[in-house]
Design a protein around this motif. Structure first.
Motif, short mmCIF file in Angstrom:
data_model
loop_
_atom_site.label_atom_id
_atom_site.label_comp_id
_atom_site.label_asym_id
_atom_site.label_seq_id
_atom_site.Cartn_x
_atom_site.Cartn_y
_atom_site.Cartn_z
N ARG B 128 0.95 -1.15 0.19
CA ARG B 128 0.11 -0.08 -0.07
C ARG B 128 0.91 1.16 0.15
O ARG B 128 0.45 2.10 -0.76
N ARG B 129 1.98 0.94 0.66
CA ARG B 129 2.93 2.32 0.83
C ARG B 129 3.53 2.58 -0.51
O ARG B 129 3.98 3.59 -1.03
N HIS B 130 4.19 1.52 -1.08
CA HIS B 130 4.99 1.69 -2.02
C HIS B 130 4.69 1.17 -3.41
O HIS B 130 5.25 1.64 -4.61
N LEU B 131 3.62 0.30 -3.59
CA LEU B 131 2.99 -0.11 -4.95
C LEU B 131 2.02 0.50 -5.51
O LEU B 131 1.73 1.34 -6.49
N ILE B 132 0.77 0.60 -4.38
CA ILE B 132 -0.57 1.26 -4.48
C ILE B 132 -0.15 2.70 -4.28
O ILE B 132 -0.99 3.54 -5.01
N LYS B 133 0.63 3.05 -3.73
CA LYS B 133 1.03 4.54 -3.29
C LYS B 133 -0.29 5.04 -2.57
O LYS B 133 -0.94 6.12 -3.28
N LEU B 134 -0.77 4.61 -1.68
CA LEU B 134 -2.22 5.33 -1.04
C LEU B 134 -1.97 6.82 -0.70
O LEU B 134 -0.87 6.98 -0.12
N PRO B 135 -2.57 7.58 -1.32
CA PRO B 135 -2.15 9.14 -0.94
C PRO B 135 -2.01 9.43 0.63
O PRO B 135 -1.04 10.06 0.82
N ARG B 136 -2.77 8.87 1.26
CA ARG B 136 -2.70 9.14 2.87
C ARG B 136 -1.25 8.76 3.47
O ARG B 136 -0.97 9.22 4.51
N LEU B 137 -0.75 7.81 2.63
CA LEU B 137 0.55 7.15 3.16
C LEU B 137 1.82 7.74 2.53
O LEU B 137 2.73 7.32 2.71
N ASN B 138 1.67 8.73 1.60
CA ASN B 138 2.49 9.20 0.78
C ASN B 138 2.56 10.86 0.92
O ASN B 138 2.97 11.47 0.04
N SER B 139 1.77 11.49 1.82
CA SER B 139 1.63 12.92 1.98
C SER B 139 2.87 13.75 2.42
O SER B 139 3.92 13.01 3.04
N PRO B 140 3.15 14.89 2.09
CA PRO B 140 4.36 15.75 2.23
C PRO B 140 4.75 15.54 3.81
O PRO B 140 5.94 15.59 3.70
N GLU B 141 3.87 15.65 4.56
CA GLU B 141 4.42 15.62 5.97
C GLU B 141 4.87 14.47 6.50
O GLU B 141 5.58 14.53 7.44
N LEU B 142 4.83 13.31 5.55
CA LEU B 142 5.68 12.28 5.94
C LEU B 142 6.87 12.41 5.22
O LEU B 142 7.31 11.83 4.24
N THR B 143 7.71 12.86 6.12
CA THR B 143 9.16 13.13 5.73
C THR B 143 9.92 11.88 5.84
O THR B 143 9.48 10.73 6.19
N ARG B 144 11.44 11.76 5.80
CA ARG B 144 12.28 10.70 5.68
C ARG B 144 11.91 9.75 6.95
O ARG B 144 11.73 8.50 6.77
N TRP B 145 11.90 10.28 8.05
CA TRP B 145 12.02 9.49 9.20
C TRP B 145 10.47 8.73 9.30
O TRP B 145 10.38 7.62 9.44
N PRO B 146 9.44 9.64 9.34
CA PRO B 146 8.13 8.91 9.31
C PRO B 146 8.10 7.59 8.34
O PRO B 146 7.54 6.77 8.73
N ARG B 147 8.52 7.97 7.09
CA ARG B 147 8.43 6.75 6.16
C ARG B 147 9.38 5.57 6.63
O ARG B 147 8.63 4.54 6.48
N MET B 148 10.54 5.88 6.90
CA MET B 148 11.30 4.91 7.34
C MET B 148 10.95 4.38 8.61
O MET B 148 10.83 2.92 8.66
N ASP B 149 10.22 5.04 9.58
CA ASP B 149 9.76 4.30 10.63
C ASP B 149 8.69 3.36 10.25
O ASP B 149 8.82 2.29 10.64
N ALA B 150 7.71 3.60 9.45
CA ALA B 150 6.74 2.72 8.98
C ALA B 150 7.32 1.47 8.32
O ALA B 150 7.11 0.37 8.55
#
Lengths: 262, 435
Positions: B128-150
């Motif tokens: 969902r994060r990397h292939l489907i790229k759900l918008p709410r999981l790819n918003s701008p406030e999700l900077t490097r650390w929050p993405r890495m964290d997930a």
């Protein structure tokens, strides 16, 4: 047509109104919302309710000041209003504005104003259910496509989703829901004092987004239950150049237009 | 013996770090104003239904089901972790097996099925994060650390589950070769791996089984430490957060008794009480110390799922506001202040939540529609925080947008947000009489 009495006039006659109709600033000053105000007085008269208004003694509830952040100003307005309301011994209030409704019902009690507050959608449903107002059979709206826009301050803020829909159902209208409705309903863009300022920078106005959802249902009528939603959606319909085909109306206007002459 | 000592020291080190972090987070939460909480029975109900029962998750049934698998997996597989810890300390192997008898293989098989569920769910969540790229999981406030964290959480769960399967497969082969390995009964899923392992010598299998065992328990302990730094803290804090969540109608704003006292004395309704000079206190919130402890707690309970932002009308139409970012900012700022305080640095004082983290443009875009509040599966309320920030801007800074200041002025002079004469308020009635 009966003239509307103020609570001051009731008091002068030594009488007490059974219900206060809180008109609100939009209902008092806005040309379009005034029509809703009149529709409500028609219905209240038809139901034979002894209601009064505050007239020039009514002040803004203070909702926009509170939402914008000015708590002092809100409380000044509120405390003044509460003094007037308590002075007349008001027990029960109906209002057509969900913002007034929310403030009077939820926020006045801790400032000393305890009233039984209902929104006009709930009152209309009650009057229809109790047979106090009768609607024309096979009325104007029979089989017409209508969509209902949930006001945030009625819906999510106070969990009133069914009353306005029940009213529309009573008109025999065909109700079409928008993509986002009830608890997931999309705001018209006016709440939180946005009504009184330009929107922040973005790529679209919220009322256009919502209008598109309403138009997508193919309904000729967008029913609302809030004067601010009314303004926002009318602007949206105008911007989409659909004002010839699509009307934005308050549920009270629909009921008033279908009243059976008694 | 050596393994036992090693295990004990690992456990002690992990506990030390977890404790330190818990104290830090508790300190960060205590930066806020103390909240008085009633003991309304609805609070327990919310905790059971919303946190434990995940009721609000089921608005999105597929995601909710997979989340439930991971959640159930997390809770139940922890029973196995308890066995790991006892085995680790006592040098035993599958200490629960003789105690539970017939139930043991049933339990272990259930864990394996759950582990498979967790495995699949984690892959879907990564997709969902990397292939489907759900918008709410790819918003701008999700900077490097929050993405890495997930990603870290999902990948480590996958590795941990694979370790369980490897360990159980090796273990089952060893049960026939070495008396130390207590019979566990047949484990359906991991026995599928047996063909890949059965040609190994007993020694290598012991090494594989032990490595997988150590890998799993180190992973779990590492995860326990890591969780306290991560958005994943919601696995614990969702519970208190739903308990403390708002019970009033969503439209009701929090009162300000300080203002009420002042307003009533200004209007001559109440005598001015000579109050003992208390701390000056701010109107509204400029920084985390002005928020309530409950509000800071809710920022730590946020797992950044973004359901709030996905429903926000301002965000949907390209405005800067994102309710999720409000919560992330509160957490980051609370950690920054607490960090500064704990090392005795005052650098944090040059910054504040409003201004350095959250801008006026963001809070001014809010329509107070409660869509974010409705959307949150764990009863977080970003709106209350936004409104507190607005109170500070209006009352302490007089910094509201010009049109709001004009609206305030209209209210003061004409008792309506628009500039109409108050004497015209009842004109609608005259018009009615004419018609």
């Amino acid at each position: 047509m009966k003239s509307v009495s103020t609570l001051a006039e009731f008091a002068a006659r030594g009488e007490q109104a059974e219900l206060l109709f809180w008109v609100g600033c939009a209902g008092s000053f806005d040309d379009r919302a005034r029509k809703v105000t009149k529709a409500i007085t028609l219905i209240l008269d038809a139901a034979g309710i002894r209601y009064g208004v505050l007239g020039t003694e009514e002040n803004c509830t203070g909702d926009p000041a509170r939402r914008a952040g000015n708590e002092f100003l809100f409380q000044m307005q509120a405390v003044n209003n509460i003094q007037v309301l308590n002075g007349y011994g008001v027990k029960k209030i109906v209002t057509a504005c969900p913002h007034c409704f929310n403030t009077l019902r939820n926020e006045y009690p801790e400032l000393g104003g305890q009233y039984d507050v209902i929104h006009h959608s709930t009152l209309l449903q009650q009057l229809i259910d109790e047979g106090k107002i009768r609607l024309q059979e096979g009325g104007t709206f029979k089989g017409k496509k209508i969509t209902y826009h949930d006001s945030c301050y009625l819906g999510r803020a106070n969990s009133i989703y069914e009353a306005p829909r029940a009213v529309l159902q009573a008109l025999d209208a065909e109700l079409f829901e928008m993509k986002r409705s009830r608890a997931k309903g999309l705001c018209c863009g006016a709440g939180g004092a946005q009504m009184f300022k330009e929107p922040e920078k973005g790529n679209k106005d919220i009322n256009l987004e919502r209008t598109e959802e309403a138009l997508a249902t193919g309904s000729g009528t967008i029913a609302v239950a809030c004067p601010f939603c009314m303004t926002m959606l009318r602007d949206g319909v105008k911007a989409k150049e659909k004002e010839q085909e699509v009307q934005v109306v308050d549920i009270a206007e629909l009921v008033a237009a279908s009243l059976k002459a008694s | 013996m050596l393994q036992q000592i090693l295990f004990l020291s690992t456990l002690v080190v992990a506990t030390y770090f977890i404790r330190r972090r818990i104290n830090f987070i508790a300190g960060a939460i205590r930066l806020g104003k103390k909240t008085v909480v009633d003991s309304d029975p609805r609070r327990i109900r919310n905790l059971l239904l919303v946190a434990f029962g995940q009721r609000k998750m089921f608005v999105k049934p597929i995601a909710a089901f997979m989340h439930l698998l991971i959640y159930a997996g997390f809770i139940l597989i922890n029973i196995e972790v308890l066995e790991f810890i006892i085995d680790g300390l006592l040098g035993t192997h599958r200490v629960f097996a003789p105690v539970l008898g017939q139930a043991y293989p049933i339990l272990m098989n259930m864990f394996e099925w759950l582990a498979l569920g967790v495995l699949i769910s984690c892959f879907v969540f990564l997709a969902r994060r990397h292939l489907i790229k759900l918008p709410r999981l790819n918003s701008p406030e999700l900077t490097r650390w929050p993405r890495m964290d997930a990603n870290l959480i999902l990948v480590s769960e996958i590795i941990l589950m694979l370790a369980i399967f490897t360990m159980n497969a090796a273990d089952q082969i060893l049960q026939g070769r070495d008396s130390h390995y207590t019979a566990s009964g047949s484990l359906v899923l991991s026995s599928l791996l047996i063909p890949f392992l059965e040609n190994f010598s007993t020694t290598s299998l012991v090494v594989i089984e032990r490595s997988a065992w150590w890998f799993h328990i180190l992973g779990i302990l590492g995860f326990a430490v890591y969780v306290t730094y991560s958005k994943h803290l919601h696995i614990f804090l969702a519970f208190p957060n739903t308990y403390f969540g708002k019970l009033e109608p969503k439209g009701q704003m929090t009162g300000m008794p300080v203002v009420t006292a002042e307003v009533k004395s200004m209007l001559g309704l109440e005598p001015v009480v000579a109050q003992p000079p208390s701390e000056p206190g701010r109107f509204g919130a400029k920084d985390v110390i002005d928020l309530s402890q409950q509000q800071i707690l809710s920022a730590f309970a946020c797992t950044e799922c973004g359901r709030c932002t996905a429903e926000c009308p301002a965000n949907l139409t390209g405005k800067k506001l994102s309710p999720r970012k409000i919560m992330m900012d509160v957490r980051d700022r609370a950690e920054e202040v607490q960090q500064g305080k704990s090392i005795g640095s005052t650098a944090y004082e040059t910054k504040s939540l409003l201004g350095d983290y959250i801008t006026k443009e963001e809070i001014n875009a809010c329509t107070s529609c409660n869509a974010c509040v409705e959307a949150c599966p764990v009863l977080i309320n970003p709106l209350d925080i936004i409104l507190e920030l607005r109170r500070y801007v209006s009352m302490e800074e007089s910094g509201a947008p010009a049109s709001w200041n004009a609206m305030y002025q209209n209210l003061e002079t004409s008792f309506s947000p628009w500039k109409f004469s108050p004497t015209d308020r009842f004109n609608w009635n005259e018009n009615q009489n004419k018609s």
